[in-house]
Write an enzyme that holds these catalytic residues in place. Structure first.
Site, mmCIF file in Angstrom:
data_model
loop_
_atom_site.group_PDB
_atom_site.id
_atom_site.type_symbol
_atom_site.label_atom_id
_atom_site.label_comp_id
_atom_site.label_asym_id
_atom_site.label_seq_id
_atom_site.Cartn_x
_atom_site.Cartn_y
_atom_site.Cartn_z
ATOM 1 N N CYS A 77 0.850 3.919 -2.308
ATOM 2 C CA CYS A 77 0.236 2.833 -3.794
ATOM 3 C C CYS A 77 -1.075 4.549 -4.645
ATOM 4 O O CYS A 77 0.813 5.445 -4.864
ATOM 5 C CB CYS A 77 -1.031 2.524 -3.163
ATOM 6 S SG CYS A 77 -0.779 0.835 -5.332
ATOM 7 N N HIS A 178 2.266 -1.714 -1.222
ATOM 8 C CA HIS A 178 1.449 -1.199 -0.211
ATOM 9 C C HIS A 178 1.740 -2.173 1.385
ATOM 10 O O HIS A 178 1.915 -3.313 1.386
ATOM 11 C CB HIS A 178 0.116 -2.222 -0.543
ATOM 12 C CG HIS A 178 -1.214 -1.705 -1.106
ATOM 13 N ND1 HIS A 178 -2.089 -1.260 -0.618
ATOM 14 C CD2 HIS A 178 -1.180 -2.201 -2.585
ATOM 15 C CE1 HIS A 178 -2.716 -0.420 -1.886
ATOM 16 N NE2 HIS A 178 -2.108 -1.359 -2.769
ATOM 17 N N GLU A 180 0.498 -2.365 4.335
ATOM 18 C CA GLU A 180 -0.481 -3.116 5.001
ATOM 19 C C GLU A 180 -1.139 -4.216 4.620
ATOM 20 O O GLU A 180 -1.154 -5.331 5.029
ATOM 21 C CB GLU A 180 -1.892 -2.290 4.555
ATOM 22 C CG GLU A 180 -2.650 -2.705 4.391
ATOM 23 C CD GLU A 180 -2.107 -1.717 2.354
ATOM 24 O OE1 GLU A 180 -3.213 -1.123 1.992
ATOM 25 O OE2 GLU A 180 -0.694 -0.829 2.964
#
Length: 196
Positions: A77, A178, A180
């Site tokens: 990001c 992202h 994650e």
């Protein structure tokens, strides 16, 4: 394997730590040049504002540390944006690993919402980060600024305009989305990075 997560003035590091722990990695969070330099892999994540993040990196000498890392580095990001040459967010000169500017999304007709937030698809996938990832896979984005498609682009997305969803140059890898928060696809990309 020692995985270091860069500690700097940015949010959302906790979700990255959780994603790594789900893969059996117990990362260290550090702003120590020694710790970052000796780690097997380095992750440069975060949510924040480019000019204030760059100010923090410079004040703590992390700008020089990051660009001199020789092991695989994954930026996420704002990490991707800070590795670019310049950001329109706060008119910030950035780290310059990728020779491309970061621009603000400009809606074409007032219908598109900024930030670009939610699930979107990846296209034109290239390189080891995307082993086992299918064309058109969905990943999760939250951003108002983007890196245009450039020579270092290894995955594209389209929102208002085509942009770089991922970049790679030498040992530096970066995703605008992202990993994650991108479910099984994000976990696979993270696994691919950890095996580089």
């Amino acid at each position: 394997m020692e995985v270091a997560v860069i500690k700097y003035n940015a949010g959302n590091i906790y979700s990255v730590l959780c994603a790594l722990r789900r893969l059996g990695i117990d990362p260290v969070v550090s702003d120590s040049p020694e710790v970052l330099s000796r780690a097997d892999k380095v992750i440069f994540p975060g949510v924040g504002e480019a000019s204030s993040a760059m100010r923090y990196l410079r004040e703590h000498g992390l700008d020089r540390v990051i660009v001199n890392l020789t092991q695989p580095v994954l930026a996420i990001c704002i990490g991707l944006q800070l590795l670019c040459s310049h950001s329109e967010e706060g008119d910030a000169d950035c780290l310059g690993v990728f020779d491309t500017p970061v621009r603000r999304f400009v809606p074409r007709d007032g219908e598109e919402k900024i930030p670009h937030m939610g699930w979107n698809t990846l296209h034109n996938l290239q390189g080891p980060l995307f082993r086992g990832i299918g064309e058109g896979s969905y990943v999760y984005f939250v951003h108002s600024y983007y890196a245009p498609v450039s020579a270092d682009c290894v995955a594209q997305c389209d929102y208002i305009t085509p942009f770089s969803a991922a970049l790679n140059r030498d040992n530096f890898y970066a995703t605008q989305f992202h990993v994650e928060k991108s479910g099984a696809v994000g976990a696979r990309i993270l696994e691919n990075f950890l095996t580089l």
